[in-house]
Design an enzyme around this catalytic site. Structure first.
Site, PDB file in Angstrom:
ATOM      1  CG  PHE A 110      46.841  49.260  45.772  1.00 29.05           C
ATOM      2  CD1 PHE A 110      46.130  48.485  44.875  1.00 29.05           C
ATOM      3  CD2 PHE A 110      46.942  50.626  45.524  1.00 29.05           C
ATOM      4  CE1 PHE A 110      45.541  49.041  43.747  1.00 29.05           C
ATOM      5  CE2 PHE A 110      46.362  51.197  44.408  1.00 29.05           C
ATOM      6  CZ  PHE A 110      45.655  50.401  43.514  1.00 29.05           C
ATOM      7  CE  LYS A 111      47.750  51.362  41.680  1.00 35.27           C
ATOM      8  NZ  LYS A 111      48.170  52.400  40.758  1.00 35.27           N
TER       9      LYS A 111
END
Length: 493
Positions: A110-111
């Site tokens: 998700f980063k």
């Protein structure tokens, strides 16, 4: 135009561009804007557009000293062909709940949502002739590779990543140590993520180091979620997930939704709080912790106490005892009481513990709930999700699903945030499914997981087996500053 200032003092306001370039405020606080919540987004507008349009709307609202054209160029560059779906963050069914898939970017975590965007925002803020910038970041596993991928090769910028030696997965480590690029540096630290994060914060507070680097035309900035340019892009996927549920006719515009978020540093779930303040109908934000349950204890008791044993778990990106972004929530929940926030942060630094006034905790608990899952529960959830729902999930997502399953359903639609591909943690996922992994390396586990489940590992992960280890540096925590200075010399001089 909105201005940003430290959570610990309202003096010396800056623009969002200045805040993004600085990363952290000079007094060690985090940048916030008192305009948050001053303008609600139109849900009808959000629900009628795609991810890119919503990103432009969210970022244009939070970072309003960027022009519309600047934001549009950043969005186009950040969310392009490096993603394996044009939806960017699709929502899929998960039993009676929903899964928000945040792992479709170039590093499968998700980063990427934020760290494909942050270099674009920094590039615009820096300008063509701006100061050279070294990004310095600590990672518990995923931020490091996402930052390396986002900043590699960016003109006028370098990136230095520190990760805790032996406390990330094999695949996470290989993603970092095989990173190409003449402007990147990677170093393992003999310690925990909190040691890495604490030393990076000390680097930013080292005025002598800053002076020496300034003399060479170099400034430091951060890619951790303490940087508002990292936090702001994450708000988009909460609004977009809501729009997807509306289009699926799971909800109607205006209905409330609950989100369950696996989190350690509190950035991912804080983005949901920002979305709520910007008009998203959020019933609850559920904070899901692993055995390092400092956040669960805090939300239950009102006391934040990092003086506890550190547990190495199978959800390593959450193995954190100092949740930096909680400071921003304390600021907003206390109605902008900088004096209180500064006092609490001083107590944390000096005593390792602080207690929040009841009035502030009441405000926090009106939005946030919590729960925890140890490794045994996490493994059981991975196994049950695959056998019962045909859903292959990673350990961090499993922590959230376990907590969500244990939370009574109040009638709202519920979304579980899935923060990484299961193939980033293939050994632990394979073991959770009942397979013996003794003596198997990460790639053997990857192959076995593919064979067992009939799924396919993302090529950006399976391709790591051909990568050459380029970064084998290791240092003790007290040498982090020296490593940063040497990396600046190598990259820029």
């Amino acid at each position: 135009m909105s201005f940003y200032h430290s959570t610990r003092s309202s003096a010396d306001p800056v623009t969002s561009k200045q805040a993004i370039l600085a990363g952290i405020a000079p007094d060690g606080g985090l940048y916030v804007s008192d305009e948050l919540g001053g303008r609600s987004l139109s849900l009808d507008e959000v629900c009628a557009q795609d991810y890119h349009d919503t990103a432009r709307l969210v970022l244009g609202t939070l970072l309003d000293d960027y022009t519309g054209d600047e934001i549009a160029r950043c969005v186009e560059a950040a969310y392009g062909p490096q993603w394996d779906t044009t939806e960017i963050c699709p929502v899929s069914p998960l039993g009676t709940d929903w899964l928000l898939e945040l792992y479709h970017g170039p590093t499968c975590a998700f980063k990427d949502v934020a760290l494909q965007m942050l270099p674009q925002l920094m590039g615009v803020a820096r300008g063509a002739d701006g100061e050279r910038i070294m990004i310095v970041t600590a990672t518990s596993g995923d931020t490091g590779k996402a930052a390396l991928d986002g900043f590699a090769g960016v003109d006028g910028m370098g990136v230095t990543v520190f990760y805790p030696a032996g406390k990330v997965s094999d695949i996470q480590r290989l993603q970092m140590v095989t990173q190409l690029g003449g402007n990147v540096a990677v170093c393992a630290v003999n310690g925990t993520f909190d040691d890495c994060q604490g030393q990076v914060k000390r680097v930013f507070a080292d005025h002598e180091l800053a002076g020496r680097l300034a003399g060479r035309g170099v400034a430091l900035s951060s890619a951790n979620s303490i940087n508002v340019g990292r936090l702001a892009p994450q708000v988009t996927y909460y609004f977009d997930a809501y729009a997807q549920l509306v289009r699926r006719e799971a909800i109607r515009v205006g209905d409330e939704v609950t989100f369950c978020v696996p989190t350690g540093n509190f950035g991912d779930v804080l983005a949901g709080y920002y979305a709520k303040r910007m008009g998203l109908p959020v019933r609850r934000l559920i904070v899901a912790s692993n055995a390092n349950d400092v956040l669960t204890d805090f939300l239950t008791t009102g006391t934040y106490d990092r003086r506890r044993d550190f547990h190495k778990t199978i959800s390593p990106s959450m193995d954190i005892l100092v949740s930096s972004n909680l400071e921003r929530l304390l600021y907003f929940a206390s109605d902008g009481d900088c004096e209180l926030v500064a006092s609490l942060m001083a107590d944390l630094a000096e005593k390792g513990v602080y207690t929040v006034p009841d009035r502030v905790m009441d405000e926090i608990r009106s939005v946030f709930s919590c729960g925890r899952a140890d490794d045994e529960a996490t493994r059981a959830t991975i196994r049950d999700a695959w056998r019962e729902l045909d859903a292959l999930i990673d350990p961090h997502t499993a922590v959230a699903k376990h907590v969500l399953d244990a939370t009574p359903n109040d009638g709202t639609e519920r979304v579980c945030l899935s923060t990484a591909s299961p193939y980033k943690f293939c050994a632990d996922v394979l073991a959770a499914l009942g397979e013996v992994t003794d003596g198997m390396n990460g790639f053997a586990c990857m192959d076995a997981l593919e064979q067992l489940t009939g799924t396919v590992a993302p090529p950006q992960l399976s391709g790591l087996r051909a990568g050459e280890v380029l970064h084998d540096d290791v240092c003790d925590p007290d040498r982090v500053g020296a490593f940063v200075e040497s990396a600046c010399a190598r990259v820029f001089l």
